[in-house]
Design a protein around this motif. Structure first.
Motif, PDB file in Angstrom:
ATOM      1  N   ALA A   1     -42.870 -44.573  86.262  1.00 15.20           N
ATOM      2  CA  ALA A   1     -43.874 -43.708  85.629  1.00 15.20           C
ATOM      3  C   ALA A   1     -44.591 -42.860  86.665  1.00 15.20           C
ATOM      4  CB  ALA A   1     -44.876 -44.553  84.840  1.00 15.20           C
ATOM      5  N   TYR A   2     -44.844 -43.432  87.838  1.00 14.06           N
ATOM      6  CA  TYR A   2     -45.510 -42.668  88.897  1.00 14.06           C
ATOM      7  C   TYR A   2     -44.602 -41.541  89.394  1.00 14.06           C
ATOM      8  CZ  TYR A   2     -48.760 -41.921  92.776  1.00 14.06           C
ATOM      9  OH  TYR A   2     -49.669 -41.377  93.635  1.00 14.06           O
ATOM     10  N   GLY A   3     -43.314 -41.838  89.521  1.00 17.32           N
ATOM     11  CA  GLY A   3     -42.360 -40.807  89.909  1.00 17.32           C
ATOM     12  C   GLY A   3     -42.290 -39.693  88.872  1.00 17.32           C
ATOM     13  N   ASN A   4     -42.382 -40.069  87.577  1.00 19.39           N
ATOM     14  CA  ASN A   4     -42.395 -39.065  86.512  1.00 19.39           C
ATOM     15  C   ASN A   4     -43.650 -38.200  86.599  1.00 19.39           C
ATOM     16  OD1 ASN A   4     -39.989 -40.047  85.536  1.00 19.39           O
ATOM     17  ND2 ASN A   4     -40.936 -41.333  83.978  1.00 19.39           N
TER      18      ASN A   4
ATOM     19  N   LEU B   1     -38.476 -40.427  93.095  1.00 19.90           N
ATOM     20  CA  LEU B   1     -38.483 -41.819  92.692  1.00 19.90           C
ATOM     21  C   LEU B   1     -37.850 -42.699  93.747  1.00 19.90           C
ATOM     22  CD1 LEU B   1     -39.245 -43.779  90.522  1.00 19.90           C
ATOM     23  CD2 LEU B   1     -37.101 -43.278  89.340  1.00 19.90           C
ATOM     24  N   ALA B   2     -36.733 -42.231  94.351  1.00 21.36           N
ATOM     25  CA  ALA B   2     -36.084 -43.015  95.401  1.00 21.36           C
ATOM     26  C   ALA B   2     -36.986 -43.167  96.607  1.00 21.36           C
ATOM     27  CB  ALA B   2     -34.761 -42.356  95.802  1.00 21.36           C
TER      28      ALA B   2
ATOM     29  N   GLY C   1     -53.866 -38.619  90.835  1.00 18.82           N
ATOM     30  CA  GLY C   1     -52.866 -39.521  90.287  1.00 18.82           C
ATOM     31  C   GLY C   1     -53.426 -40.720  89.541  1.00 18.82           C
ATOM     32  N   PRO C   2     -52.549 -41.448  88.836  1.00 18.23           N
ATOM     33  CA  PRO C   2     -52.950 -42.649  88.098  1.00 18.23           C
ATOM     34  C   PRO C   2     -53.495 -43.734  89.031  1.00 18.23           C
ATOM     35  CG  PRO C   2     -50.732 -41.916  87.492  1.00 18.23           C
ATOM     36  CD  PRO C   2     -51.121 -41.151  88.711  1.00 18.23           C
ATOM     37  N   ARG C   3     -54.217 -44.673  88.462  1.00 15.70           N
ATOM     38  CA  ARG C   3     -54.758 -45.788  89.235  1.00 15.70           C
ATOM     39  C   ARG C   3     -53.637 -46.744  89.638  1.00 15.70           C
ATOM     40  NH1 ARG C   3     -60.281 -45.859  88.859  1.00 15.70           N
ATOM     41  NH2 ARG C   3     -60.438 -48.003  89.569  1.00 15.70           N
ATOM     42  N   TRP C   4     -53.957 -47.630  90.571  1.00 13.13           N
ATOM     43  CA  TRP C   4     -53.008 -48.594  91.093  1.00 13.13           C
ATOM     44  C   TRP C   4     -53.476 -50.016  90.788  1.00 13.13           C
ATOM     45  CZ3 TRP C   4     -49.054 -47.621  95.141  1.00 13.13           C
ATOM     46  CH2 TRP C   4     -48.780 -46.258  95.293  1.00 13.13           C
ATOM     47  N   THR C   5     -52.529 -50.934  90.787  1.00 10.10           N
ATOM     48  CA  THR C   5     -52.866 -52.356  90.809  1.00 10.10           C
ATOM     49  C   THR C   5     -53.053 -52.737  92.270  1.00 10.10           C
ATOM     50  OG1 THR C   5     -51.551 -52.817  88.833  1.00 10.10           O
ATOM     51  CG2 THR C   5     -52.090 -54.688  90.249  1.00 10.10           C
ATOM     52  N   PRO C   6     -54.251 -53.186  92.665  1.00  4.28           N
ATOM     53  CA  PRO C   6     -54.522 -53.391  94.092  1.00  4.28           C
ATOM     54  C   PRO C   6     -53.664 -54.484  94.718  1.00  4.28           C
ATOM     55  CG  PRO C   6     -56.287 -54.287  92.753  1.00  4.28           C
ATOM     56  CD  PRO C   6     -55.400 -53.525  91.814  1.00  4.28           C
TER      57      PRO C   6
ATOM     58  N   VAL D   1     -49.074 -56.665 103.447  1.00  4.76           N
ATOM     59  CA  VAL D   1     -49.710 -57.694 102.626  1.00  4.76           C
ATOM     60  C   VAL D   1     -48.646 -58.538 101.942  1.00  4.76           C
ATOM     61  CG1 VAL D   1     -51.814 -56.358 102.184  1.00  4.76           C
ATOM     62  CG2 VAL D   1     -49.845 -56.083 100.684  1.00  4.76           C
ATOM     63  N   GLU D   2     -49.085 -59.665 101.392  1.00  5.89           N
ATOM     64  CA  GLU D   2     -48.149 -60.545 100.685  1.00  5.89           C
ATOM     65  C   GLU D   2     -47.674 -59.918  99.377  1.00  5.89           C
ATOM     66  OE1 GLU D   2     -50.484 -64.031 100.254  1.00  5.89           O
ATOM     67  OE2 GLU D   2     -50.302 -64.647 102.342  1.00  5.89           O
ATOM     68  N   LYS D   3     -48.580 -59.238  98.676  1.00  8.17           N
ATOM     69  CA  LYS D   3     -48.230 -58.591  97.411  1.00  8.17           C
ATOM     70  C   LYS D   3     -48.747 -57.153  97.459  1.00  8.17           C
ATOM     71  CE  LYS D   3     -48.399 -59.196  92.382  1.00  8.17           C
ATOM     72  NZ  LYS D   3     -48.937 -60.028  91.266  1.00  8.17           N
ATOM     73  N   PRO D   4     -47.873 -56.175  97.743  1.00  6.21           N
ATOM     74  CA  PRO D   4     -48.315 -54.783  97.922  1.00  6.21           C
ATOM     75  C   PRO D   4     -48.892 -54.177  96.637  1.00  6.21           C
ATOM     76  CG  PRO D   4     -46.114 -55.124  98.821  1.00  6.21           C
ATOM     77  CD  PRO D   4     -46.440 -56.342  98.024  1.00  6.21           C
ATOM     78  N   ALA D   5     -49.722 -53.177  96.820  1.00  2.00           N
ATOM     79  CA  ALA D   5     -50.255 -52.405  95.699  1.00  2.00           C
ATOM     80  C   ALA D   5     -49.132 -51.622  95.029  1.00  2.00           C
ATOM     81  CB  ALA D   5     -51.339 -51.456  96.188  1.00  2.00           C
ATOM     82  N   VAL D   6     -49.227 -51.459  93.713  1.00  2.00           N
ATOM     83  CA  VAL D   6     -48.239 -50.684  92.949  1.00  2.00           C
ATOM     84  C   VAL D   6     -48.973 -49.861  91.896  1.00  2.00           C
ATOM     85  CG1 VAL D   6     -46.318 -52.303  93.261  1.00  2.00           C
ATOM     86  CG2 VAL D   6     -47.884 -52.608  91.344  1.00  2.00           C
ATOM     87  N   PRO D   7     -48.402 -48.730  91.482  1.00  4.21           N
ATOM     88  CA  PRO D   7     -49.025 -47.951  90.409  1.00  4.21           C
ATOM     89  C   PRO D   7     -49.166 -48.799  89.143  1.00  4.21           C
ATOM     90  CG  PRO D   7     -47.321 -46.665  91.510  1.00  4.21           C
ATOM     91  CD  PRO D   7     -47.198 -48.064  92.027  1.00  4.21           C
ATOM     92  N   VAL D   8     -50.250 -48.614  88.412  1.00  5.62           N
ATOM     93  CA  VAL D   8     -50.546 -49.433  87.226  1.00  5.62           C
ATOM     94  C   VAL D   8     -49.410 -49.395  86.218  1.00  5.62           C
ATOM     95  CG1 VAL D   8     -52.032 -49.560  85.189  1.00  5.62           C
ATOM     96  CG2 VAL D   8     -53.058 -49.354  87.443  1.00  5.62           C
ATOM     97  N   ASP D   9     -48.864 -48.208  85.967  1.00  2.00           N
ATOM     98  CA  ASP D   9     -47.811 -48.069  84.949  1.00  2.00           C
ATOM     99  C   ASP D   9     -46.409 -48.248  85.516  1.00  2.00           C
ATOM    100  OD1 ASP D   9     -49.664 -47.566  82.906  1.00  2.00           O
ATOM    101  OD2 ASP D   9     -49.780 -45.447  83.468  1.00  2.00           O
TER     102      ASP D   9
END
Length: 267
Positions: A55-58, A7-8, A115-120, A43-51
């Motif tokens: 949650a992605y670390g879990n 997670l870190a 893995g889970p989807r991401w928010t682009p 980018v101005e707003k990086p992609a992040v996991p959807v949840d």
């Protein structure tokens, strides 16, 4: 144990783009600009996991299956996987950019691909493709002892334990008859998902500790990382029913070896 480290590292990986993004904004002041790249690194707003990152670390911690060969060899460290988060949130173009071992590299790629989807990512008011580098850490569980044990000689040494055993590193580690892949395939075939765990939607891995005896049988079987809901008992049943292994060898003679392996339960 694995989860806080992952997670870190994931948080660091996802926030590292911020300074670069500010630098890229500075470039926008120039009157002449080159064409925007198809895939952005900053980018101005990086992609992040959807949840979310936690949650992605879990997900990484729960689904990581430590390769047996790497575990036996005491391989620990971090694999870095670079991939592209598409405008749809799916990932593509997976590549290992920091290798640890062939087995760990393959497992890291499997985790990212499944893995889970991401928010682009977003840049200049629009959705864009972004290149992301994700660290996957392999750390041998506490209590794992991949050294073999052999009967101590009459004149004991400082390495001799209180129970009359001497710890040594095997010349040939223990391995399942037929190979590791065949053993895990057998585990999946005989596995019976407990009704209570299915009802509660409990999944993950039970870390099982056992000893491969000189004759290849398994003893001292116990879970060292539990899930509950009947999964621990099922993992014990599976290991007790295991076919014999090829025992570890030291100077040509078979010796006992302690092992810690995961039994994966996936709905």
């Amino acid at each position: 144990m694995l989860r806080p480290v992952c997670l870190a590292l994931i948080l660091a990986a996802l926030t590292a783009a911020a300074p670069a993004a500010l630098a890229q904004k500075t470039k926008l002041k120039y009157p002449k600009q080159t064409a925007a790249p198809d895939v952005y690194d900053a980018v101005e707003k990086p992609a992040v996991p959807v949840d979310g990152v936690e949650a992605y670390g879990n997900y990484i911690g729960d689904r990581l299956n430590y390769p047996t060969a790497a575990l036996q060899a005491g391989v620990q460290g971090t694999v870095e996987v670079t991939f592209v988060v598409e405008k749809t949130g799916a990932t593509s173009n997976w590549e290992v950019t920091k290798s640890l071992s062939p087995e760990c590299d393959a497992e890291a790629l499997r985790l990212i691909k499944a893995g889970p989807r991401w928010t682009p990512a977003q840049h200049k008011g629009g959705v864009v493709r972004q290149r992301v580098t994700m660290p996957i850490t392999f750390q041998i569980p506490a209590g794992s002892d991949n050294a073999g044990t052999a009967a101590a000689p009459a004149s004991t040494t400082p390495a001799t334990t209180a129970d009359g055993l001497q710890t040594v590193a095997p010349d040939e580690p223990a391995r399942p008859v037929g190979g590791t892949e065949a053993w895990f395939e057998w585990v999946q075939q005989v596995q019976k998902y407990p009704a209570l765990a299915r009802q509660r939607k409990v999944s993950g891995k039970v870390m099982m500790e056992f000893v491969i005896e000189k004759d290849g049988s398994l003893s001292n079987i116990k879970p060292v990382k539990r899930l509950g809901s009947g999964l621990d008992e099922e993992a014990i049943r599976i290991v007790k029913a295991s076919p014999k292994w090829e025992p570890a060898k030291y100077k040509g003679a078979p010796i006992r070896q302690k092992m810690v392996l995961p039994i994966l339960f996936s709905l």
